[in-house]
Scaffold this active site. Sequence first.
Site, short mmCIF file in Angstrom:
data_model
loop_
_atom_site.label_atom_id
_atom_site.label_comp_id
_atom_site.label_asym_id
_atom_site.label_seq_id
_atom_site.Cartn_x
_atom_site.Cartn_y
_atom_site.Cartn_z
N GLY A 21 0.81 -1.21 0.00
CA GLY A 21 0.00 0.00 0.00
C GLY A 21 0.84 1.26 0.00
O GLY A 21 0.33 2.35 -0.25
N THR A 22 2.14 1.12 0.27
CA THR A 22 3.04 2.27 0.29
C THR A 22 3.26 2.77 -1.13
O THR A 22 3.50 1.99 -2.04
CB THR A 22 4.39 1.89 0.90
OG1 THR A 22 4.18 1.20 2.13
CG2 THR A 22 5.23 3.13 1.17
N THR A 23 3.17 4.07 -1.32
CA THR A 23 3.43 4.66 -2.63
C THR A 23 4.91 5.01 -2.75
O THR A 23 5.65 4.97 -1.77
CB THR A 23 2.58 5.92 -2.85
OG1 THR A 23 2.88 6.88 -1.82
CG2 THR A 23 1.09 5.58 -2.79
N SER A 56 -0.75 -1.62 -5.53
CA SER A 56 -1.61 -0.57 -6.05
C SER A 56 -1.28 0.76 -5.39
O SER A 56 -1.04 0.80 -4.17
CB SER A 56 -3.08 -0.92 -5.79
OG SER A 56 -3.94 0.13 -6.22
N PRO A 57 -1.25 1.85 -6.16
CA PRO A 57 -1.01 3.15 -5.56
C PRO A 57 -2.24 3.69 -4.82
O PRO A 57 -2.16 4.68 -4.12
CB PRO A 57 -0.67 4.03 -6.77
CG PRO A 57 -1.45 3.42 -7.88
CD PRO A 57 -1.40 1.94 -7.63
N GLN A 58 -3.35 3.01 -5.01
CA GLN A 58 -4.62 3.46 -4.42
C GLN A 58 -5.40 2.25 -3.91
O GLN A 58 -5.68 1.32 -4.68
CB GLN A 58 -5.44 4.21 -5.48
CG GLN A 58 -6.85 4.54 -5.10
CD GLN A 58 -6.97 5.41 -3.88
OE1 GLN A 58 -7.38 4.96 -2.82
NE2 GLN A 58 -6.61 6.68 -4.03
N HIS A 105 -2.94 16.70 0.50
CA HIS A 105 -2.79 15.61 1.45
C HIS A 105 -2.20 16.16 2.73
O HIS A 105 -1.68 17.28 2.77
CB HIS A 105 -1.85 14.52 0.89
CG HIS A 105 -2.46 13.71 -0.22
ND1 HIS A 105 -3.05 12.49 -0.02
CD2 HIS A 105 -2.55 13.97 -1.55
CE1 HIS A 105 -3.48 12.01 -1.18
NE2 HIS A 105 -3.20 12.90 -2.12
N LYS A 114 2.73 13.57 3.99
CA LYS A 114 2.87 12.85 2.72
C LYS A 114 3.92 13.54 1.87
O LYS A 114 3.77 14.70 1.47
CB LYS A 114 1.54 12.78 1.97
CG LYS A 114 1.65 11.95 0.67
CD LYS A 114 0.29 11.67 0.07
CE LYS A 114 0.41 10.91 -1.25
NZ LYS A 114 1.13 9.63 -1.11
N GLY A 172 0.10 8.75 -5.94
CA GLY A 172 0.13 7.75 -7.01
C GLY A 172 -1.15 7.76 -7.81
O GLY A 172 -1.14 7.51 -9.02
#
Length: 344
Positions: A168-170, A191-193, A227, A231, A236
């Site tokens: 889950g980390t971008t 996934s970036p999301q 954000h 962040k 992403g």
Amino acid sequence: MLSATVAAHPATAAITLRQRHSVRPRRPHCAPVGAAAPRRRMATAGLSVTNALASQTLGGVPAAPPKLSFPILVNSCTGKMGKAVAEAALSAGLQLVPVSFSAMEVPDGKVEICDREFRIHDPSESEQILPSIVKDYPDLIVVDYTVPDAVNANAELYCKLGLPFVMGTTGGNRQLLHKTVQDANIYAVISPQMGKQVVAFLAAMEIMAEQFPGAYSGYKLEVMESHQATKLDISGTAKAVISCFQKLGVSFDMNEVKQVRDPQEQVALVGVPEEHLSGHAFHMYHLTSPDGTVSFEFQHNVCGRSIYAEGTVDAAMFLYKKVQSGADKKLYDMIDVLREGNMR
């Protein structure tokens, strides 16, 4: 909170998101589920055929299928996103391994989540400690919510140990990340999301880009994303949406993205509720025709982290089922999870 709007009207001024949204504080779901116990220390009791059959029916009515449960390790649960995932995992009835890794200093090397204590180790110890955890929890799924700089190194370690994981980390080198997983032939969701509804919106954008290439040729694109101040990188999701617009014929450079991280600007310009300054994702994409007579606006606003936490747990459940079934495909994204159609 998620909204999507498409408007066709003459472009006027710079886009603002001044509408405030009423969002009630969300209490963590702390289900009465104990932390995972190592399998080799658990005693199992056999069921007779009669008892097994009896357990499947109640008054002639088939019982509901057993609730899915398996061990999950959240790396790292000291961050706000990791903590939200840990709470969602407990609420879903998963077995949360009481160990995590973080460079953040915590009192006595422990944190408490939903009245459960978790031992926190420094990331430098992960290669020595993870193998023993894998032995204790053979069906383990790892969820990674660390920092962008750790993405590739963490993935290499998971692959080395044969650990299925949800990334889950971008950030990080995404091409290298995918190659690492493919070369190791390890099950993973990357996934970036992780927000399911946002992913559905992104999937619609990708379909539009694929079927109508060049539809927005000549249009000017403005992108603003807000954000929490912690962040560090560009979203992403924003990168993925921009990529779709580029396929639709729009010329745009990632350096043109307006990243809003100042709390005062987020409240005044973007319209973020003050109670969600520490956790939100407001994205806006504004298109203007070459002559300025037509404009389109795409927007999705999220307050809090529950949408990502719930989506991450769904991804972990999806991945666990793929591992148990021995699926031929190993590398997945959240669109694959959506297509499965069995989310909670």
